[in-house]
Design a protein around this motif. Structure first.
Motif, PDB file in Angstrom:
ATOM      1  N   THR A   6     -49.636  -6.468  14.357  1.00 36.21           N
ATOM      2  CA  THR A   6     -48.760  -7.365  14.395  1.00 36.21           C
ATOM      3  C   THR A   6     -49.615  -8.510  15.310  1.00 36.21           C
ATOM      4  O   THR A   6     -49.618  -9.667  15.095  1.00 36.21           O
ATOM      5  CB  THR A   6     -47.427  -7.380  14.611  1.00 36.21           C
ATOM      6  OG1 THR A   6     -46.797  -6.416  13.662  1.00 36.21           O
ATOM      7  CG2 THR A   6     -46.775  -8.453  14.507  1.00 36.21           C
ATOM      8  N   SER A  48     -46.789 -14.320  23.695  1.00 39.74           N
ATOM      9  CA  SER A  48     -45.602 -14.735  23.559  1.00 39.74           C
ATOM     10  C   SER A  48     -45.951 -15.976  22.224  1.00 39.74           C
ATOM     11  O   SER A  48     -44.737 -16.106  21.706  1.00 39.74           O
ATOM     12  CB  SER A  48     -45.011 -15.744  24.873  1.00 39.74           C
ATOM     13  OG  SER A  48     -46.018 -16.444  25.347  1.00 39.74           O
ATOM     14  N   TYR A  51     -45.978 -14.158  19.233  1.00 40.29           N
ATOM     15  CA  TYR A  51     -44.603 -13.578  18.756  1.00 40.29           C
ATOM     16  C   TYR A  51     -43.835 -14.636  18.194  1.00 40.29           C
ATOM     17  O   TYR A  51     -42.986 -14.500  17.100  1.00 40.29           O
ATOM     18  CB  TYR A  51     -43.934 -13.231  20.145  1.00 40.29           C
ATOM     19  CG  TYR A  51     -42.666 -12.726  20.095  1.00 40.29           C
ATOM     20  CD1 TYR A  51     -42.152 -11.523  19.299  1.00 40.29           C
ATOM     21  CD2 TYR A  51     -41.530 -13.408  20.326  1.00 40.29           C
ATOM     22  CE1 TYR A  51     -40.923 -11.356  19.005  1.00 40.29           C
ATOM     23  CE2 TYR A  51     -40.136 -13.120  20.046  1.00 40.29           C
ATOM     24  CZ  TYR A  51     -39.706 -12.288  19.309  1.00 40.29           C
ATOM     25  OH  TYR A  51     -38.554 -11.737  19.324  1.00 40.29           O
ATOM     26  N   MET A  52     -43.841 -15.993  18.832  1.00 45.54           N
ATOM     27  CA  MET A  52     -42.927 -16.940  18.193  1.00 45.54           C
ATOM     28  C   MET A  52     -43.609 -17.278  16.794  1.00 45.54           C
ATOM     29  O   MET A  52     -42.863 -17.637  15.832  1.00 45.54           O
ATOM     30  CB  MET A  52     -43.071 -18.239  19.118  1.00 45.54           C
ATOM     31  CG  MET A  52     -42.033 -18.120  20.476  1.00 45.54           C
ATOM     32  SD  MET A  52     -42.201 -19.611  21.605  1.00 45.54           S
ATOM     33  CE  MET A  52     -43.643 -19.820  21.812  1.00 45.54           C
ATOM     34  N   ASN A  54     -45.085 -15.236  14.603  1.00 44.05           N
ATOM     35  CA  ASN A  54     -44.587 -14.275  13.673  1.00 44.05           C
ATOM     36  C   ASN A  54     -43.064 -14.386  13.140  1.00 44.05           C
ATOM     37  O   ASN A  54     -42.865 -14.172  12.195  1.00 44.05           O
ATOM     38  CB  ASN A  54     -44.884 -12.808  14.296  1.00 44.05           C
ATOM     39  CG  ASN A  54     -46.207 -12.145  14.442  1.00 44.05           C
ATOM     40  OD1 ASN A  54     -47.082 -12.750  13.726  1.00 44.05           O
ATOM     41  ND2 ASN A  54     -46.603 -11.469  15.396  1.00 44.05           N
ATOM     42  N   ARG A  55     -42.476 -14.778  14.300  1.00 45.72           N
ATOM     43  CA  ARG A  55     -40.923 -15.167  13.769  1.00 45.72           C
ATOM     44  C   ARG A  55     -40.710 -16.026  12.758  1.00 45.72           C
ATOM     45  O   ARG A  55     -39.817 -16.221  12.013  1.00 45.72           O
ATOM     46  CB  ARG A  55     -39.934 -15.235  15.170  1.00 45.72           C
ATOM     47  CG  ARG A  55     -39.611 -14.178  15.868  1.00 45.72           C
ATOM     48  CD  ARG A  55     -38.453 -14.298  16.967  1.00 45.72           C
ATOM     49  NE  ARG A  55     -37.989 -15.784  16.953  1.00 45.72           N
ATOM     50  CZ  ARG A  55     -37.504 -16.315  17.935  1.00 45.72           C
ATOM     51  NH1 ARG A  55     -37.278 -15.623  19.223  1.00 45.72           N
ATOM     52  NH2 ARG A  55     -37.133 -17.499  18.094  1.00 45.72           N
ATOM     53  N   LYS A  56     -41.660 -17.350  13.107  1.00 44.10           N
ATOM     54  CA  LYS A  56     -41.289 -18.503  12.218  1.00 44.10           C
ATOM     55  C   LYS A  56     -42.137 -18.535  10.932  1.00 44.10           C
ATOM     56  O   LYS A  56     -41.580 -18.989  10.055  1.00 44.10           O
ATOM     57  CB  LYS A  56     -42.108 -19.835  12.998  1.00 44.10           C
ATOM     58  CG  LYS A  56     -41.433 -20.222  14.368  1.00 44.10           C
ATOM     59  CD  LYS A  56     -40.126 -20.826  14.028  1.00 44.10           C
ATOM     60  CE  LYS A  56     -39.441 -20.920  15.309  1.00 44.10           C
ATOM     61  NZ  LYS A  56     -37.964 -21.502  15.219  1.00 44.10           N
ATOM     62  N   SER A  58     -42.703 -15.377   9.152  1.00 52.14           N
ATOM     63  CA  SER A  58     -42.517 -14.022   8.404  1.00 52.14           C
ATOM     64  C   SER A  58     -42.016 -14.127   6.956  1.00 52.14           C
ATOM     65  O   SER A  58     -42.238 -13.377   6.296  1.00 52.14           O
ATOM     66  CB  SER A  58     -41.278 -13.163   9.136  1.00 52.14           C
ATOM     67  OG  SER A  58     -40.142 -13.848   9.339  1.00 52.14           O
ATOM     68  N   ASP A  59     -41.450 -15.467   6.692  1.00 53.15           N
ATOM     69  CA  ASP A  59     -40.742 -15.631   5.327  1.00 53.15           C
ATOM     70  C   ASP A  59     -41.521 -16.708   4.404  1.00 53.15           C
ATOM     71  O   ASP A  59     -41.131 -17.218   3.509  1.00 53.15           O
ATOM     72  CB  ASP A  59     -39.242 -15.863   5.506  1.00 53.15           C
ATOM     73  CG  ASP A  59     -38.889 -17.190   6.334  1.00 53.15           C
ATOM     74  OD1 ASP A  59     -39.973 -17.701   7.004  1.00 53.15           O
ATOM     75  OD2 ASP A  59     -37.931 -17.813   6.243  1.00 53.15           O
ATOM     76  N   GLN A  65     -49.241 -18.882   6.324  1.00 54.80           N
ATOM     77  CA  GLN A  65     -49.598 -18.222   7.496  1.00 54.80           C
ATOM     78  C   GLN A  65     -50.880 -18.207   8.082  1.00 54.80           C
ATOM     79  O   GLN A  65     -51.013 -18.279   9.275  1.00 54.80           O
ATOM     80  CB  GLN A  65     -49.129 -16.651   7.149  1.00 54.80           C
ATOM     81  CG  GLN A  65     -47.532 -16.406   6.974  1.00 54.80           C
ATOM     82  CD  GLN A  65     -47.365 -14.764   6.640  1.00 54.80           C
ATOM     83  OE1 GLN A  65     -48.163 -14.245   6.450  1.00 54.80           O
ATOM     84  NE2 GLN A  65     -46.037 -14.907   6.758  1.00 54.80           N
TER      85      GLN A  65
END
Length: 95
Positions: A6, A48, A51-52, A54-56, A58-59, A65
């Protein structure tokens, strides 16, 4: 997905930064301390932001992406160069 997969871009970025910039820091007095502070700051920023991202994303679609990861890589490179310049100025007491 595994955690290292990830965050593979940030991990690769931190390893490359360590290899490229370590000799520049170790030529100065107290270079090890400055290198440690620089690497911690680069690691925090890189992981960081990824990470942000990946959260935004993911869908979202795969193509979206990819584009956003391209921007991530460009941001990481720019932030590394800016931070390196600032650290060099502070180490030389020019700032």
């Amino acid at each position: 997905m595994l955690k290292w997969k990830t965050y593979r871009y940030s991990l690769l970025h931190v390893l490359i930064v360590f290899m490229l910039f370590s000799t520049s820091f170790f030529r100065k007095p107290n270079g090890g301390k400055w290198m440690l502070a620089f690497m911690v700051l680069i690691g925090i920023v890189s992981f960081s932001v990824e990470y942000m991202l990946n959260r935004k994303t993911s869908d979202q679609k795969q193509e979206t992406q990819r584009v956003k990861y391209l921007y991530l890589i460009m941001f990481q490179i720019a932030m590394t160069l800016i931070l390196f310049g600032c650290f060099q100025l502070v180490m030389n007491r020019s700032l």
